[in-house]
Structures are given as structure tokens and as C-alpha cells.
Design a protein around this motif. Structure first.
Motif, PDB file in Angstrom:
ATOM      1  N   SER A 115       0.826  -1.205   0.000  1.00 47.03           N
ATOM      2  CA  SER A 115       0.000   0.000   0.000  1.00 47.03           C
ATOM      3  C   SER A 115       0.865   1.261   0.000  1.00 47.03           C
ATOM      4  N   MET A 116       1.942   1.233   0.818  1.00 47.44           N
ATOM      5  CA  MET A 116       2.843   2.385   0.839  1.00 47.44           C
ATOM      6  C   MET A 116       3.517   2.583  -0.512  1.00 47.44           C
ATOM      7  N   MET A 117       3.953   1.448  -1.107  1.00 44.54           N
ATOM      8  CA  MET A 117       4.592   1.544  -2.423  1.00 44.54           C
ATOM      9  C   MET A 117       3.612   2.028  -3.481  1.00 44.54           C
ATOM     10  N   GLN A 118       2.363   1.573  -3.377  1.00 42.47           N
ATOM     11  CA  GLN A 118       1.365   2.044  -4.336  1.00 42.47           C
ATOM     12  C   GLN A 118       1.182   3.560  -4.207  1.00 42.47           C
ATOM     13  N   THR A 119       1.117   4.032  -2.949  1.00 40.58           N
ATOM     14  CA  THR A 119       0.986   5.482  -2.742  1.00 40.58           C
ATOM     15  C   THR A 119       2.199   6.228  -3.285  1.00 40.58           C
ATOM     16  N   GLU A 120       3.396   5.667  -3.026  1.00 34.64           N
ATOM     17  CA  GLU A 120       4.621   6.315  -3.505  1.00 34.64           C
ATOM     18  C   GLU A 120       4.686   6.316  -5.027  1.00 34.64           C
ATOM     19  N   LEU A 121       4.253   5.201  -5.619  1.00 38.27           N
ATOM     20  CA  LEU A 121       4.255   5.135  -7.082  1.00 38.27           C
ATOM     21  C   LEU A 121       3.296   6.166  -7.676  1.00 38.27           C
ATOM     22  N   LEU A 122       2.119   6.291  -7.064  1.00 38.77           N
ATOM     23  CA  LEU A 122       1.162   7.277  -7.556  1.00 38.77           C
ATOM     24  C   LEU A 122       1.721   8.695  -7.396  1.00 38.77           C
ATOM     25  N   ARG A 123       2.400   8.942  -6.242  1.00 37.90           N
ATOM     26  CA  ARG A 123       2.991  10.257  -6.039  1.00 37.90           C
ATOM     27  C   ARG A 123       4.102  10.522  -7.063  1.00 37.90           C
ATOM     28  N   THR A 124       4.936   9.502  -7.324  1.00 41.31           N
ATOM     29  CA  THR A 124       6.015   9.645  -8.307  1.00 41.31           C
ATOM     30  C   THR A 124       5.450   9.895  -9.699  1.00 41.31           C
ATOM     31  N   GLU A 125       4.373   9.149 -10.002  1.00 43.48           N
ATOM     32  CA  GLU A 125       3.754   9.339 -11.316  1.00 43.48           C
ATOM     33  C   GLU A 125       3.198  10.762 -11.455  1.00 43.48           C
ATOM     34  N   GLU A 126       2.623  11.288 -10.358  1.00 48.12           N
ATOM     35  CA  GLU A 126       2.104  12.655 -10.385  1.00 48.12           C
ATOM     36  C   GLU A 126       3.242  13.662 -10.568  1.00 48.12           C
ATOM     37  N   ARG A 127       4.392  13.406  -9.900  1.00 42.41           N
ATOM     38  CA  ARG A 127       5.539  14.292 -10.078  1.00 42.41           C
ATOM     39  C   ARG A 127       6.028  14.287 -11.519  1.00 42.41           C
ATOM     40  N   ARG A 128       6.101  13.106 -12.081  1.00 40.37           N
ATOM     41  CA  ARG A 128       6.543  13.022 -13.479  1.00 40.37           C
ATOM     42  C   ARG A 128       5.612  13.793 -14.400  1.00 40.37           C
ATOM     43  N   ARG A 129       4.326  13.615 -14.145  1.00 42.95           N
ATOM     44  CA  ARG A 129       3.366  14.319 -14.981  1.00 42.95           C
ATOM     45  C   ARG A 129       3.508  15.830 -14.818  1.00 42.95           C
ATOM     46  N   GLU A 130       3.719  16.310 -13.585  1.00 46.34           N
ATOM     47  CA  GLU A 130       3.899  17.749 -13.373  1.00 46.34           C
ATOM     48  C   GLU A 130       5.187  18.246 -14.034  1.00 46.34           C
ATOM     49  N   LEU A 131       6.277  17.459 -13.893  1.00 46.47           N
ATOM     50  CA  LEU A 131       7.536  17.854 -14.539  1.00 46.47           C
ATOM     51  C   LEU A 131       7.409  17.879 -16.051  1.00 46.47           C
ATOM     52  N   GLY A 132       6.695  16.896 -16.606  1.00 51.12           N
ATOM     53  CA  GLY A 132       6.477  16.893 -18.058  1.00 51.12           C
ATOM     54  C   GLY A 132       5.701  18.130 -18.500  1.00 51.12           C
ATOM     55  N   ALA A 133       4.645  18.476 -17.708  1.00 50.80           N
ATOM     56  CA  ALA A 133       3.874  19.669 -18.052  1.00 50.80           C
ATOM     57  C   ALA A 133       4.742  20.928 -17.937  1.00 50.80           C
ATOM     58  N   ALA A 134       5.624  20.970 -16.895  1.00 48.62           N
ATOM     59  CA  ALA A 134       6.510  22.128 -16.737  1.00 48.62           C
ATOM     60  C   ALA A 134       7.482  22.252 -17.909  1.00 48.62           C
ATOM     61  N   LEU A 135       8.039  21.105 -18.324  1.00 52.67           N
ATOM     62  CA  LEU A 135       8.962  21.131 -19.471  1.00 52.67           C
ATOM     63  C   LEU A 135       8.241  21.592 -20.734  1.00 52.67           C
ATOM     64  N   ASP A 136       7.012  21.130 -20.928  1.00 49.53           N
ATOM     65  CA  ASP A 136       6.245  21.583 -22.104  1.00 49.53           C
ATOM     66  C   ASP A 136       6.011  23.087 -22.049  1.00 49.53           C
ATOM     67  N   THR A 137       5.708  23.595 -20.855  1.00 50.16           N
ATOM     68  CA  THR A 137       5.483  25.041 -20.705  1.00 50.16           C
ATOM     69  C   THR A 137       6.761  25.837 -20.999  1.00 50.16           C
ATOM     70  N   VAL A 138       7.893  25.307 -20.462  1.00 45.27           N
ATOM     71  CA  VAL A 138       9.178  25.988 -20.707  1.00 45.27           C
ATOM     72  C   VAL A 138       9.497  26.027 -22.197  1.00 45.27           C
ATOM     73  N   GLN A 139       9.307  24.898 -22.858  1.00 46.24           N
ATOM     74  CA  GLN A 139       9.594  24.860 -24.299  1.00 46.24           C
ATOM     75  C   GLN A 139       8.678  25.802 -25.072  1.00 46.24           C
ATOM     76  N   THR A 140       7.403  25.843 -24.688  1.00 45.63           N
ATOM     77  CA  THR A 140       6.460  26.724 -25.382  1.00 45.63           C
ATOM     78  C   THR A 140       6.837  28.198 -25.167  1.00 45.63           C
ATOM     79  N   THR A 141       7.179  28.515 -23.897  1.00 43.93           N
ATOM     80  CA  THR A 141       7.564  29.909 -23.602  1.00 43.93           C
ATOM     81  C   THR A 141       8.833  30.315 -24.355  1.00 43.93           C
ATOM     82  N   LEU A 142       9.804  29.386 -24.358  1.00 38.39           N
ATOM     83  CA  LEU A 142      11.052  29.679 -25.074  1.00 38.39           C
ATOM     84  C   LEU A 142      10.796  29.864 -26.571  1.00 38.39           C
ATOM     85  N   ARG A 143       9.945  29.047 -27.120  1.00 36.03           N
ATOM     86  CA  ARG A 143       9.625  29.168 -28.539  1.00 36.03           C
ATOM     87  C   ARG A 143       8.903  30.481 -28.826  1.00 36.03           C
ATOM     88  N   ASP A 144       7.954  30.869 -27.953  1.00 36.84           N
ATOM     89  CA  ASP A 144       7.253  32.143 -28.146  1.00 36.84           C
ATOM     90  C   ASP A 144       8.211  33.336 -28.016  1.00 36.84           C
TER      91      ASP A 144
END
Length: 436
Positions: A115-144
Motif C-alpha cells: 500500500s505504501m509503495m502504491q501510494t509512492e508510485l502514484l505520487r512519483t507518477e504525479e511528479r513526473r506528470r507535473e515535470l512533463g507539463a513544466a517542461l512543455d510550458t518551458v519549451q512553449t515559452t522559449l519558442r514564443d
């Protein structure tokens, strides 16, 4: 011819038993009794037969006494060996119970860790998703920003061309200076923003590498826990399957029958669900669900074991006096346990009492109907402690040992019948002793 033969026989008898006369004298007269040779022969033969019979009877009594002493000594030795085996089986049963409890505790700990690992995995997956969204935003801003810089350069060139053709030099210089200041400010802001974005991107990449290492370590630890649980489940299930097969029962059909009676769902054994975002099934979830299935199978085996007569009906000291099979030209359909009158008798499995009373040669008899078409019988009882229709549990006292019915001494006649046919009760008892 007969006269001569008779004379010869008489002469021979006269040589061994000469004729004698026994005189009996009284006050008035004297009498005598003549003892012929034939009479003496008959008397001697009778006395010889009596003496021989006395000698043979004495010898038989002596041999029986010696044999009884040897039998009692052998019975005491057998009882001592059986008590030692019971003690060993009791220790082994306690050890197995401890191992089962430890396995259950390990499984509970593993579930908590999962259960703890499942929670940690979900948290890690959420971090990855946030980092991916941040990288997309950075690339879009840099391109603009790059596009805005190019547009500013083009606008500066167009303004320079326009001022050369239309305005005075002073006006052109003033406009150009204003435009250059604006562009310099915009370029400085763009450069600072670009540097910040680059720094954020580098931090995100480094943090992603750390998260990937942490995730790999969690997966290795998770795999180790799963292996331990799978080994524990294998060690726990195999003896139960062997017990049922040694008793001649099909474990698959028994488990199916028990599962139909316990078909409710929910609770701690509900299959686990891991987030996969629409991808392939998570292997950890599959392994965890397989372990949960094995735990459910162990629980079903436990229920089935309570419903089949794997227990022994006599817990106190006893000795086996007769086993299952032909005896004195007739079929002995059970096993006899001899002991003192009043020895407690216990039900060997969960079931319903279908008979509790007198039954011809059985004497006081109890019949218990169990699941899977199995019936047990307890005969020659001194007392009956249950009634017809009563539901009894494995290990519950149902009567007392006695000597009722066609019996030569106090003992329990115990039968196991499957589908109405008598089977050897020791098959079930030995199979249960290997596990419990």
C-alpha cells in the motif's frame, strides 16, 4: 473264534491288571467286590485321562498367563510410543501454527508495504506528470520568446527603413533610440527568462534521474517481498493439498464446493488495483493479486479441513485394539479405540447429528453427517451428549466411551463412510496428523 480272541485279551490284561477282590466286612456278614481286569483298565484309563487333562489345562493357564503378561508389557510399550508420537505431533502442530501465524503477519506487513509503495508510485507518477507539463510550458515559452525576438528585429528593420525615407534626422534618431531601448529591455528579459527556464529544465532532469533511481530501488524491494510471500504461500498450500489427496479427496472439487458456500466478496482480500493510465496491466498488481488468491485458497482449505474428519475422536490415553478390514471372517468397518469407561469422545469434523440413540449391535450410537458426502459413526458409547439435528463443531465433545451393544470391553468403534461406503478412518487421521 471270538472266544479265543477274548481269552487272549483277558490273559494279556491279567498280566497287567490281575484280578483283585475287595472285602467289605460288617458285624453280621462279609461281602467282597471282584475287580476284573477290564474294570481296572477302564478305571486306569479314566484316571489317566483326568491327569492328562489336568496337566494340559495347567499348561494352558500358565501359557495364557505368560502371554497376557507379555501382551500387557507390549501394550504399555505401544502406549508409551504412541504418547511420544502424540507429543511430537503436538510440537509439530504448534510449530506449523507458529509458521502460519508468522506467514500471516508477514503477509499483513507486505500488504502494508505494498500500500505504501502504491501510494509512492502514484505520487512519483504525479511528479513526473507535473515535470512533463513544466517542461512543455518551458519549451512553449522559449519558442514564443524566440518568435517575439525575431518579430522585434523585423519591426526594428522596418522602422529604420521608414525613418530614412520620411522624417528628419533628429526625429529618426529619437525614434531609433526609443526603439533600441525597448528592444534591449525585451531582449534582457527574454535572456533572463531563458536562463531561468534552462536552469529549471536542468533541475527537472536531475530530479527525474533521482526519481528513476528511487523507483528502481522500490521495484527491487517490492520484488524481494513478493518472492518471500510467494514462497510462503507455496509452503503453506502444498501440505494442505497433500493432506486432501492422501485422504482420497479431490482438492479442486472441495475448494469449489466451499467457495460456492462462501461466495461473498469485499474486505481485505479484494484484488488490488494499480494505476496504469490505460497501458499494459501492472506486473506488481498481478503478482499481488495472485498472492491474495493463494491466501484465499488457504482460507478455503482451512474451512474444508474443518468439515472433513481429519481429527482423532479420542484425545486421552487409549490403545488400538482392532483396525479396519476383515476380522473373524467378517468385515470390520471401522477402527476400535480402547480406554476406560467415560473417556470423552469428540467430533472429528463440523457436521449435523443425524442419529443419537440405541442401534442394535452398535449399542449407543451417534451418526454425524458432514459435507462432501462424508458420515462418521461413534458406537458402543456409555453416554450421548448431543441430539438429532444439532450442529456440532470439530473437536466438540459428543459422548463418553462405553461398552454398550455387541462389545467385549469398553472401547469406541469409529467409522467413516463416504457416499454410504465404509473407508479406513486411519487414512483421514494420518493425513490430518501430517498437517495439524
Amino acid at each position: 473264534m471270538r472266544t479265543r480272541l477274548t481269552q487272549r485279551i483277558h490273559a494279556r490284561l491279567e498280566a497287567w491288571f490281575p484280578e483283585k477282590r475287595l472285602f467289605l466286612r460288617s458285624d453280621e456278614e462279609t461281602r467282597f467286590i471282584r475287580l476284573k481286569s477290564e474294570t481296572q483298565l477302564v478305571a486306569w484309563a479314566g484316571v489317566s485321562i483326568i491327569v492328562a487333562w489336568t496337566i494340559v489345562a495347567t499348561a494352558i493357564l500358565l501359557m495364557d498367563s505368560i502371554g497376557a503378561g507379555n501382551f500387557r508389557a507390549q501394550a504399555q510399550r505401544d502406549q508409551l510410543l504412541y504418547e511420544q508420537r502424540l507429543n511430537a505431533l503436538s510440537e509439530e502442530r504448534d510449530l506449523r501454527a507458529g509458521e502460519a501465524l508468522a506467514a500471516q503477519q508477514r503477509f499483513s506487513t507486505a500488504l502494508d508495504q505494498i500500500s505504501m509503495m502504491q501510494t509512492e508510485l502514484l505520487r512519483t507518477e504525479e511528479r513526473r506528470r507535473e515535470l512533463g507539463a513544466a517542461l512543455d510550458t518551458v519549451q512553449t515559452t522559449l519558442r514564443d520568446t524566440m518568435q517575439e525576438r525575431e518579430a522585434a528585429r523585423a519591426e526594428l528593420a522596418s522602422i529604420a527603413d521608414a525613418t530614412n525615407g520620411q522624417g528628419s534626422v533628429a526625429q529618426t534618431s529619437e525614434v531609433t533610440n526609443d526603439t533600441l531601448d525597448l528592444l534591449a529591455t525585451a531582449l534582457a528579459d527574454t535572456a533572463a527568462e531563458r536562463d531561468q527556464i534552462a536552469s529549471d529544465a536542468a533541475f527537472a532532469l536531475d530530479h527525474a534521474a533521482e526519481l528513476e533511481l528511487e523507483l528502481r530501488l522500490l521495484e527491487e524491494k517490492n520484488d524481494q517481498i513478493f518472492r518471500q510471500l510467494e514462497e510462503a504461500m507455496l509452503v503453506s498450500v502444498e501440505p494442505l493439498e497433500k493432506m486432501f489427496r492422501n485422504a482420497g479427496l479431490n482438492p479442486d472439487s472441495l475448494i469449489s464446493s466451499v467457495r460456492r458456500g462462501y461466495s461473498g466478496t469485499g474486505g481485505p482480500l479484494t484484488p488490488l488495483q494499480f494505476s496504469t493510465n490505460g497501458g499494459e496491466p501492472d506486473p506488481d498488481a498481478s503478482r499481488a493479486n495472485r498472492i491474495i488468491d493463494r491466501m484465499d485458497e488457504i482460507n478455503l482449505y482451512r474451512i474444508a479441513a474443518e468439515r472433513a474428519p481429519f481429527d482423532i475422536p479420542v484425545k486421552a490415553n487409549f490403545r488400538y485394539t482392532s483396525g479396519f478390514g476383515p476380522r473373524w471372517g467378517r468385515m470390520h468397518s471401522g477402527t476400535d479405540f480402547a480406554g476406560p469407561v467415560g473417556t470423552p469422545i469428540y467430533s472429528t469434523a463440523d457436521g449435523v447429528v443425524t442419529h443419537a440413540g440405541w442401534s442394535s449391535g452398535y449399542g449407543r450410537l451417534i451418526k454425524i453427517q458432514h459435507d462432501f458426502g462424508i458420515e462418521t459413526r461413534y458406537a458402543h458409547l456409555n453416554a450421548i451428549r448431543v441430539s438429532v439435528g444439532e450442529r456440532v463443531s470439530r473437536g466438540e465433545r459428543i459422548g463418553d466411551m462405553g461398552n454398550s451393544g455387541r462389545s467385549t470391553g469398553p472401547h469406541l468403534h469409529y467409522e467413516v463412510r463416504v457416499g454410504g461406503n465404509a473407508v479406513n478412518p486411519m487414512i483421514y487421521i494420518r493425513a490430518g496428523q501430517d498437517v495439524f
